[in-house]
Design a protein around this motif. Structure first.
Motif, PDB file in Angstrom:
ATOM      1  N   SER A  92       0.814  -1.210  -0.038  1.00 17.97           N
ATOM      2  CA  SER A  92      -0.021   0.012  -0.065  1.00 17.97           C
ATOM      3  C   SER A  92       0.883   1.227  -0.059  1.00 17.97           C
ATOM      4  N   ARG A 121      -5.467   6.097   6.749  1.00 17.17           N
ATOM      5  CA  ARG A 121      -6.961   5.789   6.786  1.00 17.17           C
ATOM      6  C   ARG A 121      -7.312   4.758   5.843  1.00 17.17           C
ATOM      7  N   THR A 122      -6.730   4.750   4.509  1.00 16.25           N
ATOM      8  CA  THR A 122      -6.978   3.884   3.296  1.00 16.25           C
ATOM      9  C   THR A 122      -5.841   3.129   3.105  1.00 16.25           C
ATOM     10  N   ASP A 180      -8.590  -1.535   1.524  1.00 14.30           N
ATOM     11  CA  ASP A 180     -10.075  -0.796   1.310  1.00 14.30           C
ATOM     12  C   ASP A 180     -10.567  -0.872  -0.158  1.00 14.30           C
ATOM     13  N   PRO A 194     -13.685  -0.147  -5.070  1.00  8.43           N
ATOM     14  CA  PRO A 194     -13.745  -0.468  -3.355  1.00  8.43           C
ATOM     15  C   PRO A 194     -13.509  -1.865  -3.197  1.00  8.43           C
TER      16      PRO A 194
END
Length: 384
Positions: A92, A121-122, A180, A194
């Motif tokens: 990520s 957060r993601t 996410d 998503p």
């Protein structure tokens, strides 16, 4: 000139990350969690990525990140490799983030995604197999195909979804369970899908601290982030950065293996002497130390080349991966063997290091694949 030394800032970052991992993700914690099938330590990602800001190291400040470089991200990965930490940092904070940074960051979808990634957060994951190799200037490694990027096996590892132009199932996607958002390469470009719109089926990995899954996005519309040509270049950048910084993870793992082996052989007695005092074992550990010194130089050179945008980055990354992956496996094997009987048990963390090293050996391109890239980049015949 390439600077292989660590700066004071990098040393401070290392100390902070090591302290966090020692407190929240020590070996016994990991051994307990992998048996449950849920290796991610609750709250660890928030502390590492959000509170510490490690997830935003590669993201410019104007986009909500720390505005640091690959050198700092490499230090984080050294510590994550050292502790064999289950965290979606490589997938990520490096691969997905670098892919997005190669797109139009002024556009709302990309800017919004980057802000989420930088804050922790993601979690975004590129929907490609972990084994997918980065591209090279000569096109020996991954190149855009009908669904994004070749896996290095000669054919895309996807199954078509009813001829709709949407990809079917991609297997061996690392950290898909923590995602996410998926960045999905398709025939017409790169889409953000998503995780709730995808079907994620866990697979059984060799390395239980880096979960794999099969991801199906057929039927999910998603948000178009870039056209096919732009997406291909962006994915190559993301995979190249991932492969370059994976070398730092392998370096950290090898260093832990050597330090743990030296500690054990100093404390383990045989014939009223520490087994580490036996000449044969001294030679094995000295040889491993030399390999790790070389691996550190290769990994640091790759991180610096990526940080400075050097035109030699593809070659430097290929050299680092071709060498560091083998050193990590050798270090882990020596760690298991020189621990004797205890090294063969499930209760000792040596097997975690060995499994991560073996998994990393084929992640983002095998050593042989990177050797082929080196041969092409310097106009040498490929190794037999």
């Amino acid at each position: 000139m390439t600077d292989l030394l660590y700066s004071e800032t990098e040393d401070d970052l290392r100390a902070a990350v090591r302290s966090l991992l020692a407190d929240r993700a020590d070996a016994q914690t990991l051994l307990g969690r992998i048996e449950t099938g849920a290796p991610y330590v609750p709250g660890l990602w928030k502390s590492l990525a959000g509170d510490m800001g490690a997830a935003g190291l590669l993201v410019p400040e104007k986009l909500g990140g720390q505005g640091a470089s690959h050198r700092e991200a490499a230090v984080v990965l050294e510590e994550l490799g050292r502790a064999v930490t289950p965290a979606p940092y490589l997938t990520s904070a490096v691969v997905a983030t670098e892919t997005l940074l190669a797109l139009d960051t002024e556009g709302e979808p990309v800017a919004e995604l980057l802000a989420g990634l930088a804050s922790g957060r993601t979690v975004a994951v590129l929907a490609l197999p972990l084994s997918t190799a980065p591209g090279t200037e000569r096109g020996l490694a991954a190149a855009p195909r009908e669904h994004g990027v070749d896996t290095g096996s000669g054919a895309p590892e996807t199954r078509e979804g009813g001829g709709s132009g949407r990809p079917g199932t991609v297997t061996g996607v690392a950290d898909a369970l923590a995602a996410d958002v998926f960045l999905v390469p398709r025939a017409d470009g790169l889409y953000a899908v998503p995780a709730g719109d995808a079907v994620v089926v866990p697979q059984t990995p060799l390395d239980l601290t880096r979960p794999l899954a099969a991801v199906t996005t057929d039927g999910a519309v998603g948000t178009l982030l870039a056209d096919a040509e732009t997406a291909g270049a962006a994915i190559r950048r993301g995979l190249l950065s991932g492969a370059g910084l994976l070398a730092s993870e392998q370096l950290g793992l090898a260093e832990w293996c050597l330090e743990e082996t030296v500690r054990h052989t100093r404390q383990r007695y045989q014939f009223n002497r520490p087994v580490g005092s036996f000449q044969a074992l001294k030679h094995r550990m000295a040889q491993l130390w030399l390999e790790i010194v070389n691996a550190r130089a290769a990994a640091r050179a790759a991180a610096d080349a990526l940080a400075t945008g050097s035109p030699e980055a593809p070659l430097t990354v290929a050299v680092a991966q071709a060498y560091c992956s083998k050193v990590a496996v050798h270090a882990a094997e020596e760690c298991v063997q020189l621990h004797g009987g205890i090294g063969m048990t499930w209760e000792h963390p040596a097997h975690l290091a060995l499994k991560r090293a073996k998994s990393d050996q084929v992640a983002l391109g095998s050593a042989g694949r990177h050797q082929d890239a080196i041969a092409a980049l310097v106009d040498l015949p490929a190794p037999a």
